[in-house]
Design a protein around this motif. Structure first.
Motif, PDB file in Angstrom:
ATOM      1  N   THR A  23      26.301 -33.555   7.013  1.00 24.59           N
ATOM      2  CA  THR A  23      25.271 -33.174   6.750  1.00 24.59           C
ATOM      3  C   THR A  23      24.683 -31.956   6.461  1.00 24.59           C
ATOM      4  N   ASN A  56      26.172 -42.255   2.868  1.00 25.41           N
ATOM      5  CA  ASN A  56      25.250 -42.813   2.064  1.00 25.41           C
ATOM      6  C   ASN A  56      25.343 -43.848   2.949  1.00 25.41           C
ATOM      7  N   ARG A  59      22.782 -44.942   5.157  1.00 29.64           N
ATOM      8  CA  ARG A  59      21.588 -44.358   4.640  1.00 29.64           C
ATOM      9  C   ARG A  59      20.762 -45.748   3.785  1.00 29.64           C
ATOM     10  N   LYS A  62      19.777 -49.415   6.350  1.00 26.64           N
ATOM     11  CA  LYS A  62      20.043 -48.716   7.922  1.00 26.64           C
ATOM     12  C   LYS A  62      20.257 -50.092   8.605  1.00 26.64           C
TER      13      LYS A  62
ATOM     14  N   TYR B 158      22.446 -39.107  10.749  1.00 26.32           N
ATOM     15  CA  TYR B 158      22.212 -39.148   8.893  1.00 26.32           C
ATOM     16  C   TYR B 158      20.943 -39.717   8.985  1.00 26.32           C
ATOM     17  N   PHE B 159      20.201 -39.896   9.660  1.00 29.36           N
ATOM     18  CA  PHE B 159      18.580 -39.842   9.348  1.00 29.36           C
ATOM     19  C   PHE B 159      17.854 -38.600   9.531  1.00 29.36           C
TER      20      PHE B 159
END
Lengths: 232, 202
Positions: A23, A56, A59, A62, B158-159
């Motif tokens: 990330t 991915n 995302r 969810k 992740y978010f």
């Protein structure tokens, strides 16, 4: 090389930092460390690609975070039952094949002989059967003449012994172990069972407190034992 | 008085449970698949919970080991002598399977697992089993899912794309704990993705 072996070689710290590298939220120092690991372990790159793919996928959906990795108990049960059925089927076929083979062989043998010879073959087979009975069935009778079938999995019980299960970190012939065996008037199976355990048998029947105390002593000796417990 | 009554109820229930399980094992030894199914449904969830604790929450692996143990129970039900509680016998088979696995994969047999295996699991006490069996369905649903803590840390990474330091401050835990928690959370997430037949994530 499988993935588990692959991960064994890659430093755990790098595996832990991987999501933040993916990330882009690592400190310059940590980023440098990951790049070093990437250059040293080419396989680490495939894990990095997998991490990016996983990010991915999650995302995009969810709701995956709320899913379970286990099938319902009933679904797993059905799979186990299928496995049992197929194993039973295989066993039946194998046993049928062997039985039929023996019968066909004996039948051919008898029919190919003269009448006198046929009697001789039948007598020989009977003698062998009786001899085998004495050789294999008689020893299965204990002192009280109780029969323990060899295939039942029931252990011959002896009320004067105590049997424990131990996991060894050393060879069964190690002098340190032999000393303990000697002190406790015990012996140990040279070969471990399928679960990797050795049966340790004491020539006396210990009570619950004595067993507890002995198990504690064995467990405390971590150099020699990685496991010590009672056999149920 | 109430407490005494409750204790009696509990003892009775344990005795009944022992009787039921002993009977099931007897039927299983005669090849009764219905009895096996009943026993499997009763025991599988908590055996998975027991194994997964030692396997660092790898519930998928724990479930496989439990299935192997249940197959062994099917094969050796006839050797249950009744000298111990059926539940103790069943758990010991699962435990030996687990130990066998750990033995083969020595890197997983850390000191704490070894220590833990040597002690009787409190969750195996018969009276507690009654309570557990009532929650079996919830148990299996929950142990296959990410825990709240694991879900939270995945969301933050992740978010919300937070750094290790930021997460540590936000959750008031050490940076090491953040990394370790995320490590196990991702392992669990990979198992979920594999069970959904999504791409293999390594």
């Amino acid at each position: 090389m499988n993935k588990k072996q692959l991960k064994k070689r890659i430093p755990i710290e790098a595996l832990k930092l991987l999501p933040w590298y993916a990330t882009g939220w690592l400190s310059p120092q940590e980023r440098g460390y990951i790049q070093k690991v990437l250059s040293q372990y080419p396989d680490f790159r495939s894990l990095l690609d997998a991490e990016r793919k996983m990010i991915n996928v999650v995302r995009e959906d969810k709701s995956i975070l709320d899913k379970s990795c286990l099938d319902a108990t009933e679904i797993r049960l059905n799979k186990v039952l299928e496995q049992l059925s197929s194993t039973n089927e295989k066993n039946k076929k194998a046993s049928k094949g062997v039985n039929q083979g023996v019968l066909v062989y004996l039948s051919n043998l008898v029919s190919s002989c003269s009448p006198k010879m046929q009697y001789a073959v039948i007598a020989a087979v009977t003698t062998v059967t009786i001899a085998l009975s004495f050789a294999f069935v008689a020893p299965l009778l204990d002192e009280n003449n109780v029969y323990y079938p060899a295939t039942s999995g029931v252990k011959k019980s002896n009320n004067n012994l105590t049997t424990l299960l131990v996991g060894l970190n050393i060879e069964p012939t190690d002098p340190r172990l032999l000393k303990i065996l000697d002190e406790n008037n015990a012996k140990i199976d040279a070969i471990p069972s399928k679960s990797g355990m050795h049966h340790l048998t004491l020539s006396v029947k210990l009570n619950a407190t004595q067993i507890k105390s002995l198990l504690k002593t064995l467990r405390d000796n971590k150099a020699l034992f990685w496991f010590a417990g009672e056999e149920f | 008085m109430d407490a005494a009554l409750k204790k009696n109820d509990k003892q009775l229930t344990v005795a009944e449970k022992t009787l039921i399980d002993t009977n099931l094992l007897k039927r299983i030894s005669n090849g009764d698949q219905d009895a096996f199914s009943e026993l499997y449904i009763n025991y599988q969830p908590r055996l998975i919970k027991y194994c997964s604790r030692i396997l660092k929450n790898d519930v998928a692996l724990a479930a496989d080991i439990v299935d192997e143990a249940m197959i062994e129970i099917w094969r050796s039900a006839g050797s249950f002598s009744g000298r111990s509680q059926p539940s103790t016998w069943i758990h010991s088979i699962a435990r030996f399977r687990l130990i066998g696995y750990l033995r083969k994969n020595k890197e997983l047999l850390q000191d704490e697992s070894s220590e833990w295996l040597n002690f009787k699991d409190d969750a195996l006490l018969p009276d507690e089993e009654i309570v557990l069996s009532e929650r079996n369905r919830d148990l299996i649903k929950n142990i296959g899912k990410l825990s709240d803590k694991h879900k939270e840390v995945i969301e933050l990474v992740y978010f919300r794309e937070l750094s290790i330091k930021e997460i540590a401050l936000m959750l008031d835990i050490s940076e090491n704990t953040v990394k370790t928690r995320m490590f196990y959370a991702r392992n669990h997430l990979k198992n979920i993705l594999s069970s959904l037949d999504l791409t293999d994530f390594g």
